[in-house]
Design a protein around this motif. Structure first.
Motif, PDB file in Angstrom:
ATOM      1  N   ASN A   1       0.514 -59.243 -32.715  1.00 41.80           N
ATOM      2  CA  ASN A   1       1.397 -58.295 -32.160  1.00 41.80           C
ATOM      3  C   ASN A   1       1.820 -57.299 -33.072  1.00 41.80           C
ATOM      4  OD1 ASN A   1       0.569 -59.071 -29.491  1.00 41.80           O
ATOM      5  ND2 ASN A   1       2.338 -61.002 -29.971  1.00 41.80           N
ATOM      6  N   ILE A   2       1.359 -55.828 -31.983  1.00 42.66           N
ATOM      7  CA  ILE A   2       1.771 -54.782 -32.645  1.00 42.66           C
ATOM      8  C   ILE A   2       3.177 -54.457 -32.266  1.00 42.66           C
ATOM      9  CG2 ILE A   2       1.102 -52.617 -33.616  1.00 42.66           C
ATOM     10  CD1 ILE A   2      -2.081 -53.621 -33.472  1.00 42.66           C
ATOM     11  N   VAL A   3       3.852 -53.817 -32.567  1.00 44.91           N
ATOM     12  CA  VAL A   3       5.511 -53.190 -32.908  1.00 44.91           C
ATOM     13  C   VAL A   3       4.976 -51.308 -32.837  1.00 44.91           C
ATOM     14  CG1 VAL A   3       7.412 -52.734 -31.937  1.00 44.91           C
ATOM     15  CG2 VAL A   3       6.505 -54.900 -32.105  1.00 44.91           C
ATOM     16  N   LEU A   4       5.174 -50.702 -32.125  1.00 39.92           N
ATOM     17  CA  LEU A   4       5.109 -49.116 -32.375  1.00 39.92           C
ATOM     18  C   LEU A   4       6.272 -48.267 -32.143  1.00 39.92           C
ATOM     19  CD1 LEU A   4       2.476 -50.462 -30.443  1.00 39.92           C
ATOM     20  CD2 LEU A   4       1.630 -47.471 -30.897  1.00 39.92           C
ATOM     21  N   PRO A   5       7.310 -48.281 -32.890  1.00 38.07           N
ATOM     22  CA  PRO A   5       8.762 -47.881 -32.899  1.00 38.07           C
ATOM     23  C   PRO A   5       8.028 -45.820 -33.125  1.00 38.07           C
ATOM     24  CG  PRO A   5       8.792 -49.443 -34.432  1.00 38.07           C
ATOM     25  CD  PRO A   5       7.253 -49.061 -33.868  1.00 38.07           C
ATOM     26  N   GLU A   6       9.630 -45.563 -32.465  1.00 36.75           N
ATOM     27  CA  GLU A   6       9.065 -43.554 -32.335  1.00 36.75           C
ATOM     28  C   GLU A   6      10.285 -43.586 -33.911  1.00 36.75           C
ATOM     29  OE1 GLU A   6       7.320 -41.566 -29.808  1.00 36.75           O
ATOM     30  OE2 GLU A   6       8.682 -40.692 -29.350  1.00 36.75           O
ATOM     31  N   PHE A   7      11.538 -43.145 -33.059  1.00 38.40           N
ATOM     32  CA  PHE A   7      12.868 -43.045 -33.923  1.00 38.40           C
ATOM     33  C   PHE A   7      13.668 -43.468 -34.108  1.00 38.40           C
ATOM     34  CE2 PHE A   7      16.819 -40.494 -34.526  1.00 38.40           C
ATOM     35  CZ  PHE A   7      15.951 -39.249 -35.603  1.00 38.40           C
ATOM     36  N   ASN A   8      14.345 -44.796 -34.979  1.00 38.36           N
ATOM     37  CA  ASN A   8      15.265 -45.176 -35.505  1.00 38.36           C
ATOM     38  C   ASN A   8      16.518 -44.058 -34.970  1.00 38.36           C
ATOM     39  OD1 ASN A   8      14.372 -48.980 -34.973  1.00 38.36           O
ATOM     40  ND2 ASN A   8      12.682 -47.447 -36.107  1.00 38.36           N
ATOM     41  N   SER A   9      17.637 -44.863 -34.186  1.00 38.54           N
ATOM     42  CA  SER A   9      19.038 -44.422 -34.803  1.00 38.54           C
ATOM     43  C   SER A   9      19.654 -45.569 -34.861  1.00 38.54           C
ATOM     44  CB  SER A   9      19.342 -43.601 -33.685  1.00 38.54           C
ATOM     45  OG  SER A   9      19.855 -44.539 -32.260  1.00 38.54           O
ATOM     46  N   GLY A  10      20.665 -46.191 -35.429  1.00 36.45           N
ATOM     47  CA  GLY A  10      22.451 -46.612 -35.697  1.00 36.45           C
ATOM     48  C   GLY A  10      21.537 -46.502 -36.973  1.00 36.45           C
ATOM     49  N   VAL A  11      22.908 -47.671 -37.621  1.00 37.24           N
ATOM     50  CA  VAL A  11      22.893 -47.105 -38.782  1.00 37.24           C
ATOM     51  C   VAL A  11      22.675 -48.982 -40.237  1.00 37.24           C
ATOM     52  CG1 VAL A  11      24.961 -48.097 -40.421  1.00 37.24           C
ATOM     53  CG2 VAL A  11      25.522 -46.989 -37.748  1.00 37.24           C
TER      54      VAL A  11
END
Length: 353
Positions: A207-217
């Motif tokens: 499977n493939i995960v496609l994130p965009e803009f990660n926020s958080g610490v």
């Protein structure tokens, strides 16, 4: 501390050993942490041991001795480099990639990313114990959406525009880095799907995960700083206009939600050969500034950019990502206010030290 339960129909039980490449990265650290919280064991692949010692200390303190171990692999582009690391591993989350945010040639940026992905996939397929393989890509693999453009991004889309632009002759200016990044992820995904098609008897589920803009610490600000997208939010908070404007308007996702989607891709029995889009809500510099002004009225922030547009993309597969997030036990996506406030509060804490 008792482990967080995993769904009863998970294809891999707690206690299974999971290999995580890119474990010192922003997302990689959180993927490992969330796996350990759920009772899995983690083997982290690191290229530089000196930069990863803190992980051993952190994870042993939080989860006990024997839950985390290190695999030292200096060069992931070498064929077979990961073979030994795959021993006794049940699943792989491959996050290691190339990031060159300056003038670079396609050979410097794209070829290593594709080589990393294929070497990890082929090593996993050679290992009799590995059942699941997850590749971390990017929504930029599907499309880079210009501001104020209405578009529905679907699971069948690949960023052919970036692939073609990445092949143009030099000179290469800094903006070419985003083109190369998009092309590197698209070409890596294509290579993975081609491998799957050519190996129908493989035991692996991919499977493939496609994130965009990660926020958080980040897991450790002391050791990781504020990399990539976290650094962009830091720049908006602190008034560094050049860095703040490096990213166009995008969809954010909280880094823990992103980590959980990677783990769902690893464990969910129905997730097979899927592209899971990890993007929640549109944001730009101006909406981020408005949120910070409301939350921190005593602080002075830079002015809005009146020319900035919005990201109007719609992700057709978001309902599937929501379903997988809920399967992992999280009822809702982390909201923008909570997500961005978490990072800003960490910056204020650093200021006060």
């Amino acid at each position: 501390m008792s482990p967080i339960p995993v769904p009863s129909n998970s294809v891999l039980p707690p206690g299974s050993l999971i290999l995580v490449t890119g474990i010192t990265s922003f997302v990689g650290g959180h993927v490992a942490d969330q796996l350990l919280k759920r009772g899995f064991r983690v083997r982290g692949v690191v290229r530089d041991l000196s930069k990863a010692e803190w992980l051993e200390d952190r994870f042993e303190k939080d989860y006990g001795k024997g839950t985390y171990e290190v695999a030292h692999v200096p060069d992931l582009s070498v064929k077979g480099a990961l073979d030994e690391s795959m021993k006794d591993v049940s699943g792989v989350v491959h996050l290691a990639t190339t990031l060159l945010f300056g003038p670079s040639t396609p050979d410097e940026f794209i070829l290593p990313t594709v080589a990393f992905a294929m070497n990890a996939l082929e090593s996993a397929d050679r290992s009799p114990s590995v059942a699941r393989f997850v590749f971390c890509s990017s929504t930029a693999s599907a499309a880079m959406v210009p501001p104020n453009t209405h578009i529905t991004v679907t699971k069948g889309m690949f960023n052919e525009t970036a692939i073609e632009a990445s092949r143009r002759p030099p000179p290469y200016d800094p903006s070419h880095a985003m083109v190369s990044y998009s092309a590197s992820k698209a070409l890596a995904e294509k290579a993975i799907f081609q491998y799957i098609a050519e190996h129908p008897d493989s035991r692996l589920t991919v499977n493939i995960v496609l994130p965009e803009f990660n926020s958080g610490v980040p897991l450790s600000v002391e050791h990781q700083g504020y990399p990539t997208s976290a650094g962009n939010l830091k720049a908006v908070f602190e008034g560094d206009y050049t860095t703040a404007k490096f990213f166009p308007p995008l969809h954010y996702i909280h880094v823990v939600d992103d980590a959980l989607l990677h783990i769902a891709a690893l464990l969910h029995p129905g997730a097979k050969s899927e592209r899971i889009f990890s993007a929640h809500q549109s944001k730009n510099m101006n909406t981020t500034l408005a949120l910070f002004r409301r939350l921190y009225p005593e602080r002075r922030f830079m002015e809005d950019d009146p020319t900035e547009g919005e990201n109007l993309a719609v992700y057709a597969e978001k309902p599937r990502a929501t379903e997988l997030l809920r399967w992992m036990g999280k009822d809702e996506w982390t909201g923008m206010e909570e997500s961005f406030k978490e990072l800003a509060d960490s910056l204020i804490l650093v200021e006060s030290v």
